[in-house]
Design a protein around this motif. Sequence first.
Motif, PDB file in Angstrom:
ATOM      1  N   ARG A  79       0.843  -1.199   0.000  1.00 37.92           N
ATOM      2  CA  ARG A  79       0.000   0.000   0.000  1.00 37.92           C
ATOM      3  C   ARG A  79       0.875   1.243   0.000  1.00 37.92           C
ATOM      4  O   ARG A  79       2.092   1.167   0.039  1.00 37.92           O
ATOM      5  N   GLY A  80       0.249   2.402  -0.007  1.00 40.65           N
ATOM      6  CA  GLY A  80       1.001   3.638   0.010  1.00 40.65           C
ATOM      7  C   GLY A  80       0.249   4.737   0.744  1.00 40.65           C
ATOM      8  O   GLY A  80      -0.955   4.633   0.982  1.00 40.65           O
ATOM      9  N   VAL A  81       0.973   5.785   1.110  1.00 43.94           N
ATOM     10  CA  VAL A  81       0.378   6.974   1.742  1.00 43.94           C
ATOM     11  C   VAL A  81       0.989   8.178   1.060  1.00 43.94           C
ATOM     12  O   VAL A  81       2.220   8.297   0.992  1.00 43.94           O
ATOM     13  N   GLU A  82       0.183   9.100   0.550  1.00 44.21           N
ATOM     14  CA  GLU A  82       0.710  10.261  -0.167  1.00 44.21           C
ATOM     15  C   GLU A  82      -0.098  11.515   0.156  1.00 44.21           C
ATOM     16  O   GLU A  82      -1.286  11.449   0.494  1.00 44.21           O
ATOM     17  N   VAL A 139      -4.127   7.558  13.008  1.00 50.51           N
ATOM     18  CA  VAL A 139      -5.113   7.587  11.923  1.00 50.51           C
ATOM     19  C   VAL A 139      -4.474   7.108  10.622  1.00 50.51           C
ATOM     20  O   VAL A 139      -5.091   6.352   9.849  1.00 50.51           O
ATOM     21  N   LEU A 140      -3.239   7.534  10.349  1.00 52.00           N
ATOM     22  CA  LEU A 140      -2.553   7.106   9.127  1.00 52.00           C
ATOM     23  C   LEU A 140      -2.349   5.587   9.110  1.00 52.00           C
ATOM     24  O   LEU A 140      -2.571   4.926   8.077  1.00 52.00           O
ATOM     25  N   ARG A 141      -1.914   5.029  10.221  1.00 56.25           N
ATOM     26  CA  ARG A 141      -1.702   3.582  10.284  1.00 56.25           C
ATOM     27  C   ARG A 141      -3.017   2.831  10.115  1.00 56.25           C
ATOM     28  O   ARG A 141      -3.083   1.787   9.454  1.00 56.25           O
ATOM     29  N   ASN A 142      -4.066   3.365  10.728  1.00 61.12           N
ATOM     30  CA  ASN A 142      -5.368   2.721  10.603  1.00 61.12           C
ATOM     31  C   ASN A 142      -5.839   2.733   9.152  1.00 61.12           C
ATOM     32  O   ASN A 142      -6.358   1.733   8.634  1.00 61.12           O
ATOM     33  N   ALA A 143      -5.658   3.880   8.478  1.00 59.46           N
ATOM     34  CA  ALA A 143      -6.093   3.989   7.080  1.00 59.46           C
ATOM     35  C   ALA A 143      -5.283   3.078   6.173  1.00 59.46           C
ATOM     36  O   ALA A 143      -5.834   2.399   5.290  1.00 59.46           O
ATOM     37  N   SER A 144      -3.943   3.028   6.360  1.00 61.00           N
ATOM     38  CA  SER A 144      -3.103   2.184   5.509  1.00 61.00           C
ATOM     39  C   SER A 144      -3.365   0.703   5.753  1.00 61.00           C
ATOM     40  O   SER A 144      -3.134  -0.137   4.875  1.00 61.00           O
ATOM     41  N   ARG A 145      -3.849   0.354   6.946  1.00 63.86           N
ATOM     42  CA  ARG A 145      -4.145  -1.035   7.256  1.00 63.86           C
ATOM     43  C   ARG A 145      -5.371  -1.529   6.488  1.00 63.86           C
ATOM     44  O   ARG A 145      -5.445  -2.695   6.090  1.00 63.86           O
ATOM     45  N   TYR A 146      -6.369  -0.614   6.264  1.00 61.15           N
ATOM     46  CA  TYR A 146      -7.640  -1.049   5.673  1.00 61.15           C
ATOM     47  C   TYR A 146      -7.837  -0.643   4.226  1.00 61.15           C
ATOM     48  O   TYR A 146      -8.808  -1.044   3.604  1.00 61.15           O
ATOM     49  N   THR A 147      -6.938   0.186   3.690  1.00 59.33           N
ATOM     50  CA  THR A 147      -7.054   0.466   2.263  1.00 59.33           C
ATOM     51  C   THR A 147      -6.601  -0.760   1.472  1.00 59.33           C
ATOM     52  O   THR A 147      -5.693  -1.489   1.913  1.00 59.33           O
ATOM     53  N   PRO A 148      -7.221  -1.065   0.332  1.00 58.85           N
ATOM     54  CA  PRO A 148      -6.852  -2.279  -0.422  1.00 58.85           C
ATOM     55  C   PRO A 148      -5.415  -2.208  -0.939  1.00 58.85           C
ATOM     56  O   PRO A 148      -4.818  -1.136  -1.024  1.00 58.85           O
ATOM     57  N   LYS A 149      -4.893  -3.354  -1.284  1.00 54.06           N
ATOM     58  CA  LYS A 149      -3.553  -3.406  -1.864  1.00 54.06           C
ATOM     59  C   LYS A 149      -3.530  -2.641  -3.184  1.00 54.06           C
ATOM     60  O   LYS A 149      -4.514  -2.541  -3.899  1.00 54.06           O
ATOM     61  N   ASP A 150      -2.351  -2.099  -3.472  1.00 55.73           N
ATOM     62  CA  ASP A 150      -2.114  -1.315  -4.686  1.00 55.73           C
ATOM     63  C   ASP A 150      -2.898  -0.005  -4.700  1.00 55.73           C
ATOM     64  O   ASP A 150      -3.144   0.570  -5.775  1.00 55.73           O
ATOM     65  N   ALA A 172      -7.367  24.471  11.241  1.00 55.37           N
ATOM     66  CA  ALA A 172      -6.540  23.606  10.409  1.00 55.37           C
ATOM     67  C   ALA A 172      -7.300  22.296  10.206  1.00 55.37           C
ATOM     68  O   ALA A 172      -7.633  21.618  11.174  1.00 55.37           O
ATOM     69  N   VAL A 173      -7.592  21.975   8.951  1.00 53.91           N
ATOM     70  CA  VAL A 173      -8.425  20.816   8.645  1.00 53.91           C
ATOM     71  C   VAL A 173      -7.579  19.781   7.913  1.00 53.91           C
ATOM     72  O   VAL A 173      -7.080  20.030   6.804  1.00 53.91           O
ATOM     73  N   LEU A 174      -7.433  18.624   8.533  1.00 56.41           N
ATOM     74  CA  LEU A 174      -6.656  17.520   7.966  1.00 56.41           C
ATOM     75  C   LEU A 174      -7.609  16.373   7.629  1.00 56.41           C
ATOM     76  O   LEU A 174      -8.367  15.927   8.486  1.00 56.41           O
ATOM     77  N   THR A 175      -7.575  15.913   6.372  1.00 56.36           N
ATOM     78  CA  THR A 175      -8.417  14.783   5.961  1.00 56.36           C
ATOM     79  C   THR A 175      -7.524  13.639   5.502  1.00 56.36           C
ATOM     80  O   THR A 175      -6.564  13.842   4.755  1.00 56.36           O
ATOM     81  N   ILE A 176      -7.847  12.449   5.975  1.00 60.60           N
ATOM     82  CA  ILE A 176      -7.103  11.228   5.640  1.00 60.60           C
ATOM     83  C   ILE A 176      -8.112  10.229   5.089  1.00 60.60           C
ATOM     84  O   ILE A 176      -9.025   9.810   5.799  1.00 60.60           O
ATOM     85  N   ARG A 177      -7.926   9.861   3.832  1.00 58.74           N
ATOM     86  CA  ARG A 177      -8.932   9.031   3.145  1.00 58.74           C
ATOM     87  C   ARG A 177      -8.319   7.718   2.679  1.00 58.74           C
ATOM     88  O   ARG A 177      -7.254   7.686   2.066  1.00 58.74           O
ATOM     89  N   ASP A 178      -9.023   6.621   2.994  1.00 56.46           N
ATOM     90  CA  ASP A 178      -8.625   5.316   2.469  1.00 56.46           C
ATOM     91  C   ASP A 178      -9.699   4.847   1.480  1.00 56.46           C
ATOM     92  O   ASP A 178     -10.728   5.483   1.308  1.00 56.46           O
ATOM     93  N   TYR A 179      -9.451   3.707   0.832  1.00 59.50           N
ATOM     94  CA  TYR A 179     -10.370   3.182  -0.175  1.00 59.50           C
ATOM     95  C   TYR A 179     -10.835   1.774   0.192  1.00 59.50           C
ATOM     96  O   TYR A 179     -11.011   0.916  -0.670  1.00 59.50           O
ATOM     97  N   GLY A 180     -11.015   1.557   1.490  1.00 60.29           N
ATOM     98  CA  GLY A 180     -11.456   0.252   1.964  1.00 60.29           C
ATOM     99  C   GLY A 180     -12.964   0.095   1.919  1.00 60.29           C
ATOM    100  O   GLY A 180     -13.674   0.786   1.174  1.00 60.29           O
TER     101      GLY A 180
END
Length: 450
Positions: free
Chosen positions: A325-328, A351-362, A376-384
Motif C-alpha cells: 500500500r502507500g500513503v501520499e 489515523v494514518l496507520r489505521n487507514a493504511s491497514r484497511y485500504t486495499p492493496k495497490d 486547520a483541517v486535515l483529511t485522511i482518506r482510504d479506499y477500503g
Amino acid sequence: MSLFLKIFLWFWLTLALIVGAILLINWSTSSEPLARQWETFVGESVSNNGDTSAQIFEAEGKDGLETYFTRVRTLRRIAGVAFYDAKGSQIAGDSIAGSKELIDKAKTTNNPEFDRNKERILAAKRVVGKSGSAYLYVVELRRFQPPPFFTNRLLLQILSVILIGGLVCYALATYLTSPITKLRGATRQFAEGHFETRVRDKVGNRRDELSALAGDFDEMAERIENLINAEKRMAQDISHELRSPLARMNVALELARSKANADIFPLLGRLESESQKLNDLIGQLLTLSRLESGAEPFEKTEINLSKLLSELVSDADFEAKSIGRGVEIEKSEDVRVFGNENLIRSAIENVLRNASRYTPKDTSVKVNLVRDRDRAVLTIRDYGEGVPDEELNKLFKPFYRVSTSRDRKSGGIGLGLAIAERAVSNHHGNISAKNTGDGLVVTISLPSLA
C-alpha cells in the motif's frame, strides 16, 4: 423555541385574552343599561320640569314661563322646550318641528312619551296645574351618545395591565426555567468530560421538583465520577504492574536466547514478538489513561503542522510499502497550530496507520491539509470497505472494533483511534469519520494560528 419563551408567551397570552374578554363583555353589555338608565332619568326630569312649568305659568304667566325656559335651555343636551295647553295650542317656548303627533299621544297618558330618531329625541308629558287645568310640556333633547369605549384612560389601563402582567410572567418564567437552564449547562459540561460538575448549589434554596431533580443529577454525577475514576485508576495501575513482570520476562528471554539451540530460536522470536505487542498495548493504555485523566500537564508550543505531516506521511508510506500500500499527500498548505507535538504526532500517526491497514492493496491513502478560516483541517482518506453508518459514532471509543471488517487478524486492538480522539480533544479540536462510498475519510480539525 425555548421553554422559557414558551412559558412566558403562554402566560402573557392568557393574561391578554382575559383582559380582552373582560373588555368585550363590558363593551357589549354596557350601552343598553346606560341607555335605559338615561331614559328613566330623562322621564323623571321631564315630569318635574313639566310640573314646575305649570306652576310658574299659573303664578307668573307667560313672561315668567319664558324666563324659566331660558334657564332650562342652558342645561346640557336640551335643544328646545315648549309649553302647550290641553288642546295643543302653544303657550310659550320654542317651535319644535314634528311634535304634534307626540303631543296627541301624550294627551291620553300620564307617563312621559318619547319620539326617537338618529338626530334627536322628543319627550312630552301631560301635567296638571293647581287650578286643575291640563298642559303639555315638550322638550327636544340631543341624541344620547354612549361614551367612547377606547378612551385614553382605558388604553393606559390596558397597557399598564399588559406591562405589569408581562413583568410578572417574565419573572415566573425565569423562576421556572432557570434551574432547567443551569441543569442543561451542567449536563453539557458533564458530557464534555467535566465529571466534577454539580448543580444543586446553583439552583438556590428551592424546595420543589426541580430542586429534587438537581439533587438527583448531583447524586448520579458523583456515582459516575467515582466509577470512571476507579476505572481509570485500575487501568493505570494494571498497566504499571504489568510493566515489571514484562521487563523480567524480556530479561529471561535474552538469557534463554544465549543458551538455546537453533531449534528453540523461532519460539523465542515468537515470544519476543508477543512481548513487544504486549508492551505496545501497555504503552497505549498508559497514554490513554493520561489523556483521559488530565492529571499530567502537556507542554504546548507552536507547531508547523505541514512539516510534521510531511514527516509522518513519509514514515507511514515506508511502512505501508511493506504490505503493498502507500500513503501520499495531495495538498498541504502552510498551517501552524499551538499544542503538544507528541500528542498531535500520535493522533495523526494512529489515523494514518489505521487507514493504511484497511485500504486495499495497490492503493494509496490520500492526505490533505488546508486552512479553513481559523481552523486547520486535515483529511485522511482510504479506499477500503468503510464503516457501517450506525457504527461511525462508536469508532473512537476504546477497544471498539467494527464487527464487519476489523478483527484480530488486522492487528488492531481498538486503542489507536481512541488515543487520537483524546489527543485532539485536549487541543480543543474535533475528529470525525464518514463514508465516501468507496472508502472512509477521517477529518481532524484543530484551532490554527494566524
